[in-house]
Design a protein around this motif. Sequence first.
Motif: not given
Length: 299
Positions: A100-111
């Motif tokens: 998939i291209r031009d992907v909007a992703v969210t951040g996640l706190p480090d585990r």
Amino acid sequence: MMRPISAIAALCALLSTSAGTSVPMTPAGNGHLVVPAFVNGKGTVPFILDTGADESSVYDWFAKQQRLAAGTAISVTGMTGAAMMATYRLGSISVDGRTIRDVAVTGLPDRRDRAITAGVAGNDLMDGAIATFDYPCRTVTLIAKPVSMRQLVSPKAVMVEGGSVLDGTQLSFPVILNGARGTAILDTGSRGTQINGAFARSAGLDVHGADFGPGETLYGVASRATETREGKVATMAFAGYRITGLTVRVADLAVFKAWGLEDKPAMIFGINAMQGLRVIYDHQAKRFWFDRSRCKAPV
């Protein structure tokens, strides 16, 4: 009749494989299974392929390592509640040749555990493809649609028409615990199976008795500590299968409310419940199959 079911570089090297056939699912160090992914054409890096995630995301350490520019923060709902998280824009994410291209992703706190994983690939990656999670063989295959399902599922596979949840793209299906009926959410991103208090009560589980003890503390995207009680259930039945002695964690997680299941018997159906199965997943069509694998289930 019911059928019984009886350091980052090092991991990336272990995960490396050619795309387009299948890719390995490899333990991440905490019970999660990860697959090799390419991000912005570079890789591989370990990602969780997650039917329980609406969209893809990256962990904070990976965003910093890649010097990703943070965009507008948005509210993200996770297992233990919601939190404001940064957003990022990726050129591409690829798993097993599926891109998939031009992907909007969210951040996640480090585990907080020892998991070695860079991010999560969610239903946004799997839409338009058939994803096969072969847990006994420890492989994942992604095949672009259209495809003949007769080539992918055996004659004995059981198809499930997935239900919807109030808020999210997850698929639900009916399960029975100790004779009590409830709703399960298929979640390949959850290493364990979680049930809410309503399901524990209807199934006759004494979560404060001798058969249950303190379980893992869950944090989720909200980094909010949620204590659990852990024990085994005598039987769980679903789609013609029957599992005995499955370990479950009991907690009234915030995500059950988001799904509209707060006061109903409900569970997150995690990968510990799928260890003896091959799961074929068509998220776009809201259906999936439980099937037998050619490999022996891991002990």
